[in-house]
Structure formats: C-alpha cells, structure tokens
Design an enzyme around this catalytic site. Structure first.
Site, short mmCIF file in Angstrom:
data_model
loop_
_atom_site.label_atom_id
_atom_site.label_comp_id
_atom_site.label_asym_id
_atom_site.label_seq_id
_atom_site.Cartn_x
_atom_site.Cartn_y
_atom_site.Cartn_z
N SER A 11 0.83 -1.22 0.00
CA SER A 11 0.00 0.00 0.00
C SER A 11 0.85 1.26 0.00
CB SER A 11 -0.93 0.01 1.22
OG SER A 11 -0.16 0.12 2.41
N TYR A 143 14.94 -2.76 14.33
CA TYR A 143 14.82 -2.98 12.88
C TYR A 143 16.01 -3.80 12.37
CZ TYR A 143 14.45 -1.56 7.94
OH TYR A 143 14.35 -1.53 6.57
N LYS A 147 16.05 -7.43 10.46
CA LYS A 147 16.57 -7.62 9.10
C LYS A 147 17.74 -8.60 9.09
CE LYS A 147 13.62 -4.98 6.91
NZ LYS A 147 12.63 -5.58 6.00
N1 NAP Z 1 12.28 2.95 2.31
C1 NAP Z 1 13.54 2.61 2.50
O1 NAP Z 1 14.43 3.45 2.40
C2 NAP Z 1 13.92 1.18 2.82
C3 NAP Z 1 15.26 0.86 2.97
C4 NAP Z 1 15.60 -0.45 3.25
C5 NAP Z 1 14.65 -1.43 3.37
N2 NAP Z 1 13.34 -1.10 3.23
C6 NAP Z 1 12.35 -2.16 3.39
O2 NAP Z 1 11.43 -2.10 2.33
C7 NAP Z 1 10.13 -2.47 2.78
C8 NAP Z 1 9.17 -1.33 2.51
O3 NAP Z 1 9.57 -0.22 3.27
P1 NAP Z 1 9.13 1.27 2.91
O4 NAP Z 1 9.89 2.15 3.83
O5 NAP Z 1 9.28 1.54 1.47
O6 NAP Z 1 7.59 1.18 3.15
P2 NAP Z 1 6.58 1.99 4.06
O7 NAP Z 1 6.18 3.19 3.31
O8 NAP Z 1 7.16 2.13 5.40
O9 NAP Z 1 5.36 0.96 4.06
C9 NAP Z 1 5.30 -0.17 4.83
C10 NAP Z 1 4.30 -1.11 4.20
O10 NAP Z 1 4.15 -2.25 5.06
C11 NAP Z 1 2.77 -2.44 5.30
N3 NAP Z 1 2.60 -3.02 6.62
C12 NAP Z 1 3.02 -2.58 7.82
N4 NAP Z 1 2.62 -3.40 8.78
C13 NAP Z 1 1.93 -4.41 8.18
C14 NAP Z 1 1.25 -5.56 8.64
N5 NAP Z 1 1.20 -5.86 9.94
N6 NAP Z 1 0.64 -6.36 7.73
C15 NAP Z 1 0.68 -6.06 6.41
N7 NAP Z 1 1.30 -4.99 5.91
C16 NAP Z 1 1.92 -4.17 6.79
C17 NAP Z 1 2.14 -1.08 5.18
O11 NAP Z 1 0.76 -1.15 4.80
P3 NAP Z 1 -0.53 -1.02 5.76
O12 NAP Z 1 -0.26 -0.02 6.81
O13 NAP Z 1 -1.61 -0.66 4.81
O14 NAP Z 1 -0.68 -2.41 6.33
C18 NAP Z 1 2.92 -0.49 4.02
O15 NAP Z 1 2.38 -0.92 2.79
C19 NAP Z 1 10.26 -2.80 4.26
O16 NAP Z 1 10.48 -4.18 4.44
C20 NAP Z 1 11.51 -2.03 4.65
O17 NAP Z 1 12.15 -2.59 5.76
C21 NAP Z 1 12.94 0.18 2.97
#
Ligand code: NAP
Length: 273
Positions: A11, A143, A147
């Site tokens: 989402s 976190y 990971k």
């Molecule tokens: N952004 C970065 O810079 C970055 C860097 C390294 C790794 N990552 C990894 O990439 C992934 C996405 O991160 P992001 O930062 O881009 O996303 P984000 O904007 O923080 O979104 C998190 C997503 O996870 C969903 N979520 C959270 N709790 C949940 C649950 N209990 N059940 C189902 N869905 C759940 C949320 O949707 P709902 O609230 O609608 O459930 C949302 O779609 C994560 O695994 C993160 O650790 C991100």
C-alpha cells in the site's frame, strides 16, 4: 498465462512501487496490506486486506488469492515497520512488534506460499531485507535485528527449498525516498530525560535527511521486476547509493573499533548541522 505474484506491504513505499512495476511488467499481482481493507487500491493489482501479524488474516488472504488466481509463482515479502529507539530502553512490546511484522510475518507468509510452490515444482520467494540486514547503525536496533533475522533465515530457506525448484532472493535496499513517516515511529523509551536523547535527536535527524534524499523507489521496483524476469534469480539484489555500498564492504574488512568510529561520527557530527 501471466505469472502470479503475492506481494505484502503493497500500500505504500517500496512495496507499492514494486507492485506497480510488476503489474506493468505483465505479472498478475495480488497485493496485500492492512489498508486495503479500508478502500485503498493500487492500479493494475488485485488488492486484498492483509495483516502479516494476524494468522487469520494471512489465511484469508492466501485463500482469496488462491481462489482468484491459482497458486503463486512468486511471493514478495515487503511489509515492514521501523521503530527508532535506543537498545537499552526499547519496551519489549516495541521489539516484538518490529520482529512480528518484519521477521515472523515473512516466515508465516512463506509457510503459506511454499507448500503451493512445492506442489507445482517451482516458485520464487523475494524477501525484503535492508542494508541494515548487513550492518548496524545507531538507534535502529530493533529494525536491524529483524533484518539480520531475515538474512539468516533466507539463506537457510534457499538451501532447503532449492531441491523443490524454489529460488530465494534477498532485496537489500539502502535509503529510498519512499518510506512513509507513519511507519517510522520513535520509541516510547526515548523520554526527555533519556541519557540518549541528544544523540538520538542528532542520529534520527541524519536518518530522516538520508531518507528524504534517498534513491528513486520506481527504479527499485523496476529492478525487482527485471530480476524476476531472469532465468536465474540472483541471491541478493543490493540497491543503494555508492557510500552505503562502500559501508557494507568497510564493515566486513575494517577492524570493528575503526568502523564504529566512522559510523558513530557520521551520525553524531552530521546530526549537529
Ligand atoms: N524505504 C527505504 O528506504 C527502505 C530501505 C531499506 C529497506 N526497506 C524495506 O522495504 C520495505 C518497505 O519499506 P518502505 O519504507 O518503502 O515502506 P513503508 O512506506 O514504510 O510501508 C510499509 C508497508 O508495510 C505495510 N505493513 C506494515 N505493517 C503491516 C502488517 N502488519 N501487515 C501487512 N502490511 C503491513 C504497510 O501497509 P498497511 O499499513 O496498509 O498495512 C505499508 O504498505 C520494508 O520491508 C523495509 O524494511 C525500505
């Protein structure tokens, strides 16, 4: 027939961009997130409510996706949360919440998808890790622990699942300017009188700045989709800025006190500016 993808956390952030890129690349995408139960949707994807911390919700998602599209060819585990805090003062329920979503949630979705993949004799599992799955930085203890768990679990899974024709890939993003602030909470353990307060404020200012200036999330989505079109999956897709890629190398080759000094001063000194 298009390949069927189940993707969690679709989402917002990298999950959303990856789901869109997969749909645009011709995959049939079944996207899950909690807010899909509240009317939110993603163009080109079949959006289903999913909470990866709730077994009944995961069963309902798997059932609905299976009935609508058949067994998954690919599972993308992207749902994640981040709670910034000091290792000393994280309330246990915050540590649990991060582990429940980022690690146990991935494992539980794999338990639901992998039997279907084994039955059909092929499948691909993509687990979102992070550069923090490879090294630690201040105030991301919960976190980073989750990971690192994802990294170790995925390596074991790859060895076990290969004889059944199932491949595993870790995605290791550096900072991307996609993440929603709603999923980046500050720990209740950091109070005004916390001995970590000054360092926490400086460190989290750097973290926020690095995220805001991070890489393009659309490009990451396209890289994941491209990897999934390949005959063989790479074990790791590390997508980060050069300085973050370099940090991983330095972490592995430098003596720990020297590496700690470099990382410590990066978050301390840049946070004062
Ligand atoms: N952004 C970065 O810079 C970055 C860097 C390294 C790794 N990552 C990894 O990439 C992934 C996405 O991160 P992001 O930062 O881009 O996303 P984000 O904007 O923080 O979104 C998190 C997503 O996870 C969903 N979520 C959270 N709790 C949940 C649950 N209990 N059940 C189902 N869905 C759940 C949320 O949707 P709902 O609230 O609608 O459930 C949302 O779609 C994560 O695994 C993160 O650790 C991100």
């Amino acid at each position: 027939m298009p390949q069927v993808v189940w993707i969690t956390g679709a989402s917002s952030g990298l999950g959303l961009h990856t789901a869109k890129a997969l749909s645009e690349s011709g995959f049939a995408v079944y996207a899950g997130a909690r807010s899909f139960g509240q009317g939110k949707t993603v163009p080109g994807c079949r959006c289903l409510p999913l909470d990866v911390t709730d077994p009944a919700s995961m069963d309902a998602f798997a059932q609905a996706a299976l009935e609508a599209g058949g067994p998954p060819d690919i599972l993308v585990n992207c749902a994640g949360v981040l709670i910034l805090g000091a290792c000393e003062s994280y309330p246990t329920e915050e540590l649990r919440r991060v582990m429940e979503t980022n690690f146990f949630g991935q494992a539980a979705m794999i338990s639901r998808a992998l039997p279907l993949m084994r039955q059909q004799g092929h499948g691909r599992i993509v687990n979102f890790s992070s550069i923090n799955g490879l090294l630690g930085i201040p105030f991301e203890g919960a976190y980073t622990a989750s990971k690192h768990a994802v990294e170790g679990y995925s390596e074991c899974l790859a060895l076990e699942a290969k004889p059944f024709g199932v491949e595993v890939m870790l995605v290791e993003p550096g900072d991307h300017r996609s993440g929603s602030r709603a999923y980046r909470r500050h720990s209740r353990g950091i109070t005004a009188s916390s001995p970590y307060k000054t360092a926490f404020d400086a460190g989290t200012a750097v973290i926020a700045r690095d995220e805001d200036g991070g890489s393009d999330p659309d490009a990451l989505g396209r890289r994941v989709a491209k990897a999934l079109k390949r005959k063989r999956l790479p074990r790791r897709l590390r997508i980060a800025r050069t300085d973050q890629l370099l940090a991983v190398v330095l972490h592995d080759v430098l003596p720990a006190p020297l590496f700690d000094r470099i990382i410590g001063s990066y978050y301390r000194e840049r946070g004062k500016r």
